[in-house]
Design a protein around this motif. Structure first.
Motif, PDB file in Angstrom:
ATOM      1  N   ASP A 205       0.813  -1.213   0.000  1.00 43.96           N
ATOM      2  CA  ASP A 205       0.000   0.000   0.000  1.00 43.96           C
ATOM      3  C   ASP A 205       0.853   1.272   0.000  1.00 43.96           C
ATOM      4  O   ASP A 205       0.530   2.267   0.664  1.00 43.96           O
ATOM      5  CB  ASP A 205      -0.940   0.026   1.217  1.00 43.96           C
ATOM      6  CG  ASP A 205      -2.007  -1.063   1.149  1.00 43.96           C
ATOM      7  OD1 ASP A 205      -2.290  -1.532   0.021  1.00 43.96           O
ATOM      8  OD2 ASP A 205      -2.541  -1.443   2.199  1.00 43.96           O
ATOM      9  N   GLY A 206       1.968   1.211  -0.726  1.00 37.73           N
ATOM     10  CA  GLY A 206       2.851   2.365  -0.825  1.00 37.73           C
ATOM     11  C   GLY A 206       3.725   2.595   0.381  1.00 37.73           C
ATOM     12  O   GLY A 206       4.447   3.602   0.442  1.00 37.73           O
ATOM     13  N   MET A 207       3.689   1.674   1.350  1.00 35.68           N
ATOM     14  CA  MET A 207       4.511   1.807   2.563  1.00 35.68           C
ATOM     15  C   MET A 207       5.648   0.794   2.534  1.00 35.68           C
ATOM     16  O   MET A 207       5.426  -0.391   2.253  1.00 35.68           O
ATOM     17  CB  MET A 207       3.660   1.596   3.817  1.00 35.68           C
ATOM     18  CG  MET A 207       2.574   2.632   4.000  1.00 35.68           C
ATOM     19  SD  MET A 207       1.576   2.347   5.491  1.00 35.68           S
ATOM     20  CE  MET A 207       0.674   0.863   5.019  1.00 35.68           C
ATOM     21  N   ASN A 208       6.859   1.251   2.807  1.00 36.21           N
ATOM     22  CA  ASN A 208       8.023   0.393   2.860  1.00 36.21           C
ATOM     23  C   ASN A 208       8.384   0.155   4.321  1.00 36.21           C
ATOM     24  O   ASN A 208       8.762   1.074   5.035  1.00 36.21           O
ATOM     25  CB  ASN A 208       9.211   1.035   2.126  1.00 36.21           C
ATOM     26  CG  ASN A 208      10.345   0.056   1.908  1.00 36.21           C
ATOM     27  OD1 ASN A 208      10.183  -0.955   1.238  1.00 36.21           O
ATOM     28  ND2 ASN A 208      11.497   0.351   2.498  1.00 36.21           N
ATOM     29  N   ASP A 209       8.227  -1.082   4.787  1.00 38.31           N
ATOM     30  CA  ASP A 209       8.446  -1.376   6.203  1.00 38.31           C
ATOM     31  C   ASP A 209       8.777  -2.855   6.369  1.00 38.31           C
ATOM     32  O   ASP A 209       8.740  -3.625   5.408  1.00 38.31           O
ATOM     33  CB  ASP A 209       7.204  -1.005   7.023  1.00 38.31           C
ATOM     34  CG  ASP A 209       7.551  -0.539   8.439  1.00 38.31           C
ATOM     35  OD1 ASP A 209       8.273  -1.272   9.140  1.00 38.31           O
ATOM     36  OD2 ASP A 209       7.101   0.553   8.828  1.00 38.31           O
ATOM     37  N   ARG A 210       9.078  -3.252   7.596  1.00 43.59           N
ATOM     38  CA  ARG A 210       9.427  -4.633   7.908  1.00 43.59           C
ATOM     39  C   ARG A 210       8.222  -5.373   8.476  1.00 43.59           C
ATOM     40  O   ARG A 210       7.209  -4.777   8.837  1.00 43.59           O
ATOM     41  CB  ARG A 210      10.580  -4.663   8.911  1.00 43.59           C
ATOM     42  CG  ARG A 210      11.812  -3.880   8.463  1.00 43.59           C
ATOM     43  CD  ARG A 210      12.931  -4.046   9.451  1.00 43.59           C
ATOM     44  NE  ARG A 210      14.060  -3.171   9.147  1.00 43.59           N
ATOM     45  CZ  ARG A 210      15.313  -3.429   9.499  1.00 43.59           C
ATOM     46  NH1 ARG A 210      15.608  -4.509  10.184  1.00 43.59           N
ATOM     47  NH2 ARG A 210      16.281  -2.595   9.194  1.00 43.59           N
ATOM     48  N   TRP A 211       8.378  -6.694   8.579  1.00 40.12           N
ATOM     49  CA  TRP A 211       7.388  -7.525   9.247  1.00 40.12           C
ATOM     50  C   TRP A 211       7.863  -7.785  10.675  1.00 40.12           C
ATOM     51  O   TRP A 211       9.063  -7.987  10.905  1.00 40.12           O
ATOM     52  CB  TRP A 211       7.182  -8.837   8.505  1.00 40.12           C
ATOM     53  CG  TRP A 211       6.419  -8.671   7.226  1.00 40.12           C
ATOM     54  CD1 TRP A 211       6.920  -8.271   6.016  1.00 40.12           C
ATOM     55  CD2 TRP A 211       5.020  -8.880   7.041  1.00 40.12           C
ATOM     56  NE1 TRP A 211       5.918  -8.214   5.081  1.00 40.12           N
ATOM     57  CE2 TRP A 211       4.731  -8.591   5.671  1.00 40.12           C
ATOM     58  CE3 TRP A 211       3.972  -9.282   7.862  1.00 40.12           C
ATOM     59  CZ2 TRP A 211       3.460  -8.692   5.142  1.00 40.12           C
ATOM     60  CZ3 TRP A 211       2.699  -9.390   7.325  1.00 40.12           C
ATOM     61  CH2 TRP A 211       2.446  -9.094   5.988  1.00 40.12           C
ATOM     62  N   ILE A 212       6.926  -7.780  11.609  1.00 41.44           N
ATOM     63  CA  ILE A 212       7.276  -7.997  13.020  1.00 41.44           C
ATOM     64  C   ILE A 212       6.394  -9.093  13.607  1.00 41.44           C
ATOM     65  O   ILE A 212       5.225  -9.242  13.255  1.00 41.44           O
ATOM     66  CB  ILE A 212       7.111  -6.702  13.851  1.00 41.44           C
ATOM     67  CG1 ILE A 212       5.712  -6.093  13.653  1.00 41.44           C
ATOM     68  CG2 ILE A 212       8.198  -5.711  13.500  1.00 41.44           C
ATOM     69  CD1 ILE A 212       5.462  -4.861  14.502  1.00 41.44           C
ATOM     70  N   LYS A 213       6.988  -9.878  14.495  1.00 39.89           N
ATOM     71  CA  LYS A 213       6.264 -10.939  15.181  1.00 39.89           C
ATOM     72  C   LYS A 213       5.795 -10.414  16.530  1.00 39.89           C
ATOM     73  O   LYS A 213       6.593  -9.950  17.338  1.00 39.89           O
ATOM     74  CB  LYS A 213       7.151 -12.163  15.376  1.00 39.89           C
ATOM     75  CG  LYS A 213       6.412 -13.370  15.955  1.00 39.89           C
ATOM     76  CD  LYS A 213       7.343 -14.572  16.041  1.00 39.89           C
ATOM     77  CE  LYS A 213       6.609 -15.800  16.549  1.00 39.89           C
ATOM     78  NZ  LYS A 213       7.514 -16.989  16.617  1.00 39.89           N
ATOM     79  N   ILE A 214       4.474 -10.499  16.769  1.00 35.44           N
ATOM     80  CA  ILE A 214       3.891  -9.945  17.980  1.00 35.44           C
ATOM     81  C   ILE A 214       3.133 -11.026  18.755  1.00 35.44           C
ATOM     82  O   ILE A 214       2.846 -12.107  18.230  1.00 35.44           O
ATOM     83  CB  ILE A 214       2.926  -8.792  17.660  1.00 35.44           C
ATOM     84  CG1 ILE A 214       1.716  -9.326  16.869  1.00 35.44           C
ATOM     85  CG2 ILE A 214       3.634  -7.678  16.895  1.00 35.44           C
ATOM     86  CD1 ILE A 214       0.556  -8.366  16.773  1.00 35.44           C
ATOM     87  N   GLN A 215       2.819 -10.703  19.988  1.00 33.59           N
ATOM     88  CA  GLN A 215       1.876 -11.521  20.756  1.00 33.59           C
ATOM     89  C   GLN A 215       0.516 -10.842  20.654  1.00 33.59           C
ATOM     90  O   GLN A 215       0.302  -9.780  21.226  1.00 33.59           O
ATOM     91  CB  GLN A 215       2.308 -11.640  22.216  1.00 33.59           C
ATOM     92  CG  GLN A 215       1.343 -12.454  23.069  1.00 33.59           C
ATOM     93  CD  GLN A 215       1.825 -12.654  24.485  1.00 33.59           C
ATOM     94  OE1 GLN A 215       2.741 -13.430  24.730  1.00 33.59           O
ATOM     95  NE2 GLN A 215       1.230 -11.949  25.426  1.00 33.59           N
ATOM     96  N   TYR A 216      -0.394 -11.441  19.896  1.00 36.64           N
ATOM     97  CA  TYR A 216      -1.685 -10.803  19.657  1.00 36.64           C
ATOM     98  C   TYR A 216      -2.752 -11.237  20.659  1.00 36.64           C
ATOM     99  O   TYR A 216      -3.765 -10.569  20.845  1.00 36.64           O
ATOM    100  CB  TYR A 216      -2.163 -11.040  18.228  1.00 36.64           C
ATOM    101  CG  TYR A 216      -2.375 -12.487  17.846  1.00 36.64           C
ATOM    102  CD1 TYR A 216      -3.628 -13.068  17.944  1.00 36.64           C
ATOM    103  CD2 TYR A 216      -1.327 -13.264  17.361  1.00 36.64           C
ATOM    104  CE1 TYR A 216      -3.853 -14.393  17.583  1.00 36.64           C
ATOM    105  CE2 TYR A 216      -1.529 -14.577  16.995  1.00 36.64           C
ATOM    106  CZ  TYR A 216      -2.785 -15.143  17.112  1.00 36.64           C
ATOM    107  OH  TYR A 216      -2.990 -16.445  16.758  1.00 36.64           O
ATOM    108  N   GLU A 217      -2.522 -12.384  21.297  1.00 36.35           N
ATOM    109  CA  GLU A 217      -3.341 -12.849  22.407  1.00 36.35           C
ATOM    110  C   GLU A 217      -2.419 -13.567  23.380  1.00 36.35           C
ATOM    111  O   GLU A 217      -1.280 -13.890  23.045  1.00 36.35           O
ATOM    112  CB  GLU A 217      -4.448 -13.804  21.931  1.00 36.35           C
ATOM    113  CG  GLU A 217      -5.541 -13.168  21.104  1.00 36.35           C
ATOM    114  CD  GLU A 217      -6.592 -14.180  20.687  1.00 36.35           C
ATOM    115  OE1 GLU A 217      -6.653 -15.272  21.291  1.00 36.35           O
ATOM    116  OE2 GLU A 217      -7.348 -13.891  19.750  1.00 36.35           O
TER     117      GLU A 217
END
Length: 253
Positions: A205-217
């Motif tokens: 979507d026009g954004m240059n960024d990294r992927w991050i691993k999170i704790q979502y629950e």
């Protein structure tokens, strides 16, 4: 005698390499080059290769360049007002054993080894304040993940980020990763813990960024695209050593 000397040199180099090789960083940035501890101080020198780093007004008052990471032998002055870029080669964290500063923080120093077209040497960017961007194996290499037709290099990262929108969570980094959950944003702000980050960036979507691993629950982890998250503090979004140092030597509003 000559063969004996050569053997001694070989053994010294082999032992030195064994002592200071840091497998957690795969000979990349963060690899330990030198370490020494005495009654007064603890010193760590690590590999830290960054090219064309912007020189900003943060170095206005700390622009003396030294020949080593000691304030004893000046190599000259970094002309921050005229030179635009510099290369960084190493980082040195020094802890003053048993000492704290005026703010009751661990006393120490943070140095970077730099070079420009005019000068090379060491700059002390933190004086009397201990900072070690790689402490507790921060940003160590954790391996690779293959997702779709791409292989992602994974690094350790320990921080929090803020979510302000609905967010898809995937089992692997990249859009090829399977969607395993969706964070439903209910406001006003959701803070989640980050545990891992990709070295590589993605463009979505026009954004240059990294992927991050999170704790979502509780007890559940997955990958989200960093372009959709933010931080509530100032400074760089990710507390990555390279980003931290670039911020410390760059231009500030």
């Amino acid at each position: 005698m000559k063969n004996t000397k050569l053997l001694s040199i070989f053994l010294f180099l082999a032992v030195t390499s064994f002592l200071y090789a840091d497998e957690n960083y795969k000979n990349g940035n963060g690899t330990l080059i030198f370490q020494d501890t005495s009654d007064e101080k603890s010193i760590e020198v690590r590999k830290f290769e960054l090219k064309n780093v912007e020189i900003g007004d943060q170095l206005e008052d700390i622009n003396t360049v030294y020949k080593s990471y000691e304030k004893t032998d000046s190599a000259g002055t970094l002309e921050w007002w005229s030179e635009k870029k510099m290369d960084i080669h190493e980082i040195c964290s020094i802890k003053h054993i048993g000492k704290v500063n005026l703010w009751d923080h661990q006393s120490g120093e943070l140095w970077i080894k730099i070079s420009t077209k005019k000068i090379s040497g060491w700059i002390c960017i933190y004086d009397n304040w201990y900072q070690n961007p790689y402490e507790n194996s921060n940003y160590e290499c954790l391996g690779t993940i293959k997702s779709g037709n791409k292989t992602w290099n994974i690094r350790k990262l320990n921080q929090s980020i803020s979510v302000w929108t609905n967010l898809n969570v995937r089992d692997k980094p990249g859009l090829s990763g399977k969607k395993i959950s969706t964070i439903k944003y209910k406001g006003p702000q959701l803070n989640v813990k980050v545990f891992e980050i990709t070295e590589e960036s993605d463009n979505i979507d026009g954004m240059n960024d990294r992927w991050i691993k999170i704790q979502y629950e509780e007890g559940k982890y997955g990958w989200v695209f960093g372009g959709y998250v933010s931080v509530e503090r100032g400074g760089p979004k990710y507390m990555i050593p390279e980003h931290e140092i670039e911020f410390l030597v760059g231009w500030q509003p």
